[in-house]
Design a protein around this motif. Structure first.
Motif: not given
Length: 171
Positions: A155-171
């Motif tokens: 669960t932690v890993w999925a949340l981490h990768t999802t948030l990281r992917a969202r940050r990459v998309v925003r920048t």
């Protein structure tokens, strides 16, 4: 001991689905692999003397050596698990293919086997015949703890990768 646990068989079918390139292949290959594994499991148990017919009408010292095989007992258990393999194998194989989805979209499927392990061990622990010693109880408890830790880490890993992917998309 772990081969008799339902979660380990579910994990096997799930792993078959995980390595298959398509869900169609997983739906056929997972139950086929489970059927072969169940057959091998019960043949080994038969070779170990599990399915020997003890004649209750004669005394202990008049029993034939070796005891004849109890084919009805063997086939009743094997057929029951073959039916379970054909019933649940396709679902577990399909779940294995869906668990490869990245981020949160595959999380529910990745949590399936650890959750099955927790439920299986929780239901099995009270009053099970195979839990006659401290080693067995410790093994089942360790499986439950490891499954719970695995759920948390996934669960932690999925949340981490999802948030990281969202940050990459925003920048």
């Amino acid at each position: 001991m772990l081969a008799s646990a339902g979660w380990s068989w579910a994990a096997f079918a799930f792993a078959v689905g995980w390595v298959c390139r398509s869900w169609r292949r997983a739906v056929w290959l997972a139950p086929a692999a489970l059927t072969v594994a169940v057959t091998a499991y019960y043949l080994v148990k038969m070779a170990q003397g599990e399915f020997r017919a003890f004649d209750m009408t004669v005394g202990y010292y008049e029993q034939p050596d070796p005891l004849p095989i109890d084919w009805a007992g063997f086939l009743s258990k094997a057929v029951a698990w073959w039916v379970a393999a054909v019933t649940f194998g396709p679902l577990l194989g399909w779940a294995g293919t869906l668990a490869r989805r990245p981020h949160l979209s595959g999380l529910a499927f990745r949590l399936l086997v650890p959750l099955i392990a927790i439920v299986d061990m929780t239901v099995r622990l009270p009053g099970s015949r195979e839990l006659d010693g401290a080693v067995a109880i410790d093994t089942w408890s360790t499986v439950r703890i490891a499954a719970a830790v695995t759920c948390a880490l996934l669960t932690v890993w999925a949340l981490h990768t999802t948030l990281r992917a969202r940050r990459v998309v925003r920048t």
